[in-house]
Enzyme design. Sequence first.
Site, PDB file in Angstrom:
ATOM      1  N   GLU A 149       0.850  -1.195   0.000  1.00 53.48           N
ATOM      2  CA  GLU A 149       0.000   0.000   0.000  1.00 53.48           C
ATOM      3  C   GLU A 149       0.888   1.248   0.000  1.00 53.48           C
ATOM      4  O   GLU A 149       1.925   1.277   0.658  1.00 53.48           O
ATOM      5  CB  GLU A 149      -0.846  -0.023   1.295  1.00 53.48           C
ATOM      6  CG  GLU A 149      -1.799   1.142   1.487  1.00 53.48           C
ATOM      7  CD  GLU A 149      -2.506   1.098   2.859  1.00 53.48           C
ATOM      8  OE1 GLU A 149      -1.970   0.453   3.788  1.00 53.48           O
ATOM      9  OE2 GLU A 149      -3.589   1.692   2.984  1.00 53.48           O
ATOM     10  N   LYS A 181      -9.659   2.146  -1.600  1.00 54.18           N
ATOM     11  CA  LYS A 181      -9.789   1.558  -0.269  1.00 54.18           C
ATOM     12  C   LYS A 181     -11.189   1.830   0.282  1.00 54.18           C
ATOM     13  O   LYS A 181     -11.719   2.927   0.144  1.00 54.18           O
ATOM     14  CB  LYS A 181      -8.718   2.161   0.646  1.00 54.18           C
ATOM     15  CG  LYS A 181      -8.521   1.472   1.982  1.00 54.18           C
ATOM     16  CD  LYS A 181      -7.268   2.037   2.682  1.00 54.18           C
ATOM     17  CE  LYS A 181      -7.010   1.408   4.029  1.00 54.18           C
ATOM     18  NZ  LYS A 181      -5.758   1.918   4.650  1.00 54.18           N
ATOM     19  N   CYS A 191      -5.041  -3.040   2.942  1.00 51.85           N
ATOM     20  CA  CYS A 191      -4.803  -3.078   4.393  1.00 51.85           C
ATOM     21  C   CYS A 191      -6.063  -3.285   5.242  1.00 51.85           C
ATOM     22  O   CYS A 191      -6.542  -4.397   5.373  1.00 51.85           O
ATOM     23  CB  CYS A 191      -4.046  -1.817   4.814  1.00 51.85           C
ATOM     24  SG  CYS A 191      -3.105  -2.047   6.340  1.00 51.85           S
ATOM     25  N   LYS A 197       0.652  -8.917  16.517  1.00 48.40           N
ATOM     26  CA  LYS A 197      -0.252  -8.569  15.424  1.00 48.40           C
ATOM     27  C   LYS A 197      -0.238  -9.618  14.326  1.00 48.40           C
ATOM     28  O   LYS A 197      -1.266  -9.934  13.733  1.00 48.40           O
ATOM     29  CB  LYS A 197       0.127  -7.211  14.829  1.00 48.40           C
ATOM     30  CG  LYS A 197      -0.847  -6.718  13.768  1.00 48.40           C
ATOM     31  CD  LYS A 197      -0.193  -5.762  12.790  1.00 48.40           C
ATOM     32  CE  LYS A 197       0.872  -6.466  11.963  1.00 48.40           C
ATOM     33  NZ  LYS A 197       1.435  -5.641  10.887  1.00 48.40           N
ATOM     34  N   ILE A 246      19.176   1.199  35.098  1.00 53.10           N
ATOM     35  CA  ILE A 246      18.776   0.214  34.105  1.00 53.10           C
ATOM     36  C   ILE A 246      18.269   0.850  32.798  1.00 53.10           C
ATOM     37  O   ILE A 246      18.490   0.306  31.711  1.00 53.10           O
ATOM     38  CB  ILE A 246      17.715  -0.770  34.685  1.00 53.10           C
ATOM     39  CG1 ILE A 246      17.411  -1.906  33.694  1.00 53.10           C
ATOM     40  CG2 ILE A 246      16.434  -0.047  35.049  1.00 53.10           C
ATOM     41  CD1 ILE A 246      18.550  -2.863  33.479  1.00 53.10           C
ATOM     42  N   ASN A 262      15.686  19.220  40.174  1.00 45.37           N
ATOM     43  CA  ASN A 262      15.436  19.467  38.749  1.00 45.37           C
ATOM     44  C   ASN A 262      16.583  20.220  38.086  1.00 45.37           C
ATOM     45  O   ASN A 262      16.853  20.040  36.901  1.00 45.37           O
ATOM     46  CB  ASN A 262      14.124  20.227  38.572  1.00 45.37           C
ATOM     47  CG  ASN A 262      12.927  19.348  38.888  1.00 45.37           C
ATOM     48  OD1 ASN A 262      12.972  18.142  38.678  1.00 45.37           O
ATOM     49  ND2 ASN A 262      11.858  19.951  39.393  1.00 45.37           N
ATOM     50  N   LYS A 282       4.392  17.614  29.929  1.00 47.09           N
ATOM     51  CA  LYS A 282       5.760  17.176  29.609  1.00 47.09           C
ATOM     52  C   LYS A 282       5.772  16.370  28.313  1.00 47.09           C
ATOM     53  O   LYS A 282       6.693  16.471  27.509  1.00 47.09           O
ATOM     54  CB  LYS A 282       6.330  16.329  30.754  1.00 47.09           C
ATOM     55  CG  LYS A 282       6.551  17.133  32.029  1.00 47.09           C
ATOM     56  CD  LYS A 282       7.169  16.276  33.128  1.00 47.09           C
ATOM     57  CE  LYS A 282       7.198  17.052  34.432  1.00 47.09           C
ATOM     58  NZ  LYS A 282       7.581  16.225  35.577  1.00 47.09           N
TER      59      LYS A 282
END
Lengths: 620, 620
Positions: free
Chosen positions: B41, B117, B169, B205, B321, B410, B577
């Site tokens: 597509e 489509k 799609c 998916k 981490i 901060n 933010k």
Amino acid sequence: MKIAVAQIDVVAGRPDLNVKKIIHEIEKARQAGDQVIVFPEMAVPGYLLGDEWENGAFVADCQAYNLDICAATTGIVAIWGNIALDDTRRSEDGRIRKYNAAFVAQNGRMVSTPVIKTLMPKYREFDDERHFYASRKLAQDAEKPANDFINPVEVTINEKVLRLGIILCEDMWSDDYTINPIEILLAKDADIIINLSCSPWTWRKNLKRHSVVKDRIRHHPVHLIYANNVGIQNNGKNIFLFDGNSTVYHPDGTIMKVADDYTEQTIRVDIMNDKHATVNAPTVSDQKDIEELYNGLVYGIRKFMAPFPSRKVAIGLSGGIDSALSVSLLTAALGAENIYAINMPSRFNSQTTRNAALQLAQNLGIHYTSIPIQHAVDHTIEQIDGAVFTRMNGSDAREHVSLSPLNKENIQARDRGSRILAGVASALGAVFVNNGNKTETALGYATLYGDVNGALAPIADLYKTEVYALGRYINREREIIPQTIFDIPASAELSADQNVDEGKGDPILYPYHDKLVRAFVEFRLDPEDILRYYHNGTLAQVIRCDQAIIDLYFKNATAFINDLEHKWRLYKINIFKRIQAPPIIAVSKRAFGFDLRESQNGFHFTRKYLKLKDELLKPV
Amino acid sequence: MKIAVAQIDVVAGRPDLNVKKIIHEIEKARQAGDQVIVFPEMAVPGYLLGDEWENGAFVADCQAYNLDICAATTGIVAIWGNIALDDTRRSEDGRIRKYNAAFVAQNGRMVSTPVIKTLMPKYREFDDERHFYASRKLAQDAEKPANDFINPVEVTINEKVLRLGIILCEDMWSDDYTINPIEILLAKDADIIINLSCSPWTWRKNLKRHSVVKDRIRHHPVHLIYANNVGIQNNGKNIFLFDGNSTVYHPDGTIMKVADDYTEQTIRVDIMNDKHATVNAPTVSDQKDIEELYNGLVYGIRKFMAPFPSRKVAIGLSGGIDSALSVSLLTAALGAENIYAINMPSRFNSQTTRNAALQLAQNLGIHYTSIPIQHAVDHTIEQIDGAVFTRMNGSDAREHVSLSPLNKENIQARDRGSRILAGVASALGAVFVNNGNKTETALGYATLYGDVNGALAPIADLYKTEVYALGRYINREREIIPQTIFDIPASAELSADQNVDEGKGDPILYPYHDKLVRAFVEFRLDPEDILRYYHNGTLAQVIRCDQAIIDLYFKNATAFINDLEHKWRLYKINIFKRIQAPPIIAVSKRAFGFDLRESQNGFHFTRKYLKLKDELLKPV
């Protein structure tokens, strides 16, 4: 028939507050002897909610408030906008099906099933089709014509049956659609058209509306009511101004009554009996445009700050026109007592601009301080220029870091925006603002994490020439912005090459580039279009720029093309800064942000562009 | 019939590059003896272009390339996705009408009008309805059933007529729509279904797709071809991964052939004659999920960096981490030679984490340096704490600025993000990255203009527990991320209260809050839902969290409710933010950014929530 149009301030996402107001207005209208009261579109939930429409508990909460409103309608017809849910059917995203709807109640009962919006705007900030199912899709699913789903609502007032042609916002703006809801309702003998809207202000939109209304009822004259809300609503990246300007129209399309802009107000008319005089249609002038722009921006700032615990705003004051306009608008919106201006000089800031900043602060009567950044900037340059990376793969190879002059300019901007302004604002419990204009936002003439920073970008939808024009408007009665600020060149003052006292400034030719940027952003033109117009001599007219200016800046096609490609590249590449930029108050026909959705895809020149360029640059 | 499925890397916004590739693939297919070649597509323009679809010159440029592709089809049928324009009719935004279409050409001629489509996704990142006119709208405008506009395309191959059921799609994912295009095409005797897709990877998916395909052709078995592109495409705030995984299905829905993930590859089948074996359907496991996640993120980073002049990336390495995972992914994507890690200690950073950061850099073999920030932070605190504002209204009233402990935390974060990282990256000609995870992005546990900064947020769609899981995956063969990093508490190390050596860390209970945040963001649950599930004892099951964890953290309803309201408020307020955060690689079912559109509307509790809360908190 006595109708009240309640132009309320709808708070998006707060059905509790909105319904309290709606019920209060219904009470007042009943006491005033009104027979019908009309509220705006989505008066219960608000309209710009982003994907909060997917929150099933929230939308059910909003819908449940219909019972409360309904219960308040003893002796009166109330018409209001709200979400309608159909939990027996799914939307195309698999969630519960939702409609953008109008509800009609009288004497504690719903008069009809919800009226469902037919035309779904999905340009600019609008996403109706994303969230709501349209009446035209219902028709298609039922294998019936769309007309079958667009019907007047009958109410009985004083034993007379009245057929209300109720529509929602875009339903009236049908020029580009294949369905015309007003025409269908009038063909079905609607006695009146009532348009529940949630329609943001844009440049000369109200004028356009008056002419659209006139056209819609031309062949079938009826009264038309336009109920719009006030307040601001946002979609994250943009803040939209709802000016209200709710209007009752005579059947000939002239204005019977109009509510004040940006004011919570209920207007009342006795539509069938009274002889209401006609209100003059508003006039058009550049001065009026500037005045509307000013009023809208001041309103937008005030409303943006309203939910914050404090109304304090910190702002960097450079002595340039952008921050001068910004601080003047902030002061008008929030009061001088809430404005904290900071001048942050490095060694490149002239005494001229520093004096101008101080003078401006005095003229406004705001709080002011000066915090120099040179020491911190020198320390940062020293730390970074002296940094050495070691390759940790056993080779221990060393790589020295070295800053370019441009890198050093950006260090100054970030020092101001992220070190000082953010720090001072947090200490004050204030927010601070971005002072960028639209032209530099478009071309990326700003430093990310520097002057791009801020909780709000109040003037980022104004081109530089509009910034000057609004600055002159600020000075209309007395000199608030010192004349020096208008006289010196626009300059970032980040290096010796940008010395205002030597007449040096930004590398942008604002009188032309303002127009070029507008052509890209608002007219949606491509370099191919620009070059074609340049070639056939119509560019000045199309982009509304002085021909003399174009001739002055560009001696020949080569110069013109070099600049065009350079600016297109800058515009396209600097999307990355806009992705991280603060919310912009939208006042143009297309603001950066959610209003203009941008992918970070670099730049492209079409084949037609390249061909035309080749022709123009071919040696004669 | 010999069919080639060309899984190309479609570059959004670059028809010139894409068409070169398409024509090259057609050449190769002809030489290989293929009779049909299928492209994805929107293979010409790309799919995620934002509002660039409104650029008339650009879309015309894309459409014009159809002629080039068509001319290349001697002896072969080519099917490709592109924009189709109808300049005789307008779209609902008043612009030229555009369709998301498939084109079919053979022997230098178009075989049919474009296939349009039918089903238009408009959830998550999708905006089809905003840009394209659907075939079902065409049907409604013509007052005909939608079926009339969904027809097989007839081609003649070896003198045999073949009816191609071509869809785009979403047309296959029809479960939530009122129209089922595959069913219609099969009822009209399509011999094969060919789905041109531009379908981004999401969690499991492809498994879902295999079962959808099986279901669609259950009652009418035909071969089905799924042609998907590879590459990444973005919508500003999000980067989507296109994994390809193009598949040819047997008529029973089993897999005949499948292309590799994230690889430009053309798969070939002789669909009617050959006896292709069946490929086993992929299995499901947590380990496989993590592996796919890892591969996707590494691919996404690599492709994101590809257009930059340099592949260099700077990254802050704290010894925690998040940055450990981020730097490991960057190194895998770009090579150790391109990674510049910077440890930026203040007095609150423990020797433990500093050692861990250094060890990690050694394990990866990247560039490393340490730039302390304490001096700069002290200077900033001194400057701001010592600042005095003067009220310029003649009163000369003075107001002293004073920083709170949180303000000082901060300042450290901004010093790292905006002063050092941005400065070093610009000097290196590198970009730098944001190392935030999804949990802290949701709750706003990050400093704007500090750790929120970056050109890319590679792990901001991973919950903290996923960050650890991927960290363990990184270490699957040898210890790359030092074990210490897994052992110490997650901590920002911005104050003495966050001392990892004393076991102190973030105020977030990740094993539960990860799940709560996912319920808000991906399951779209409201506090009302959460509290109801808590009350009726199903919460652990619904949000897939250990009941023991919930019981451990919350002794009673009061504690549970206090935390729920606190987190809902944080989630809603910290939108500000996210508005200014960098692009996030989307790997979940809902990523922050353009995928989840958020308005800055504060927070709201429904009436049902408040009622239930009252009941739960009522003294017994």
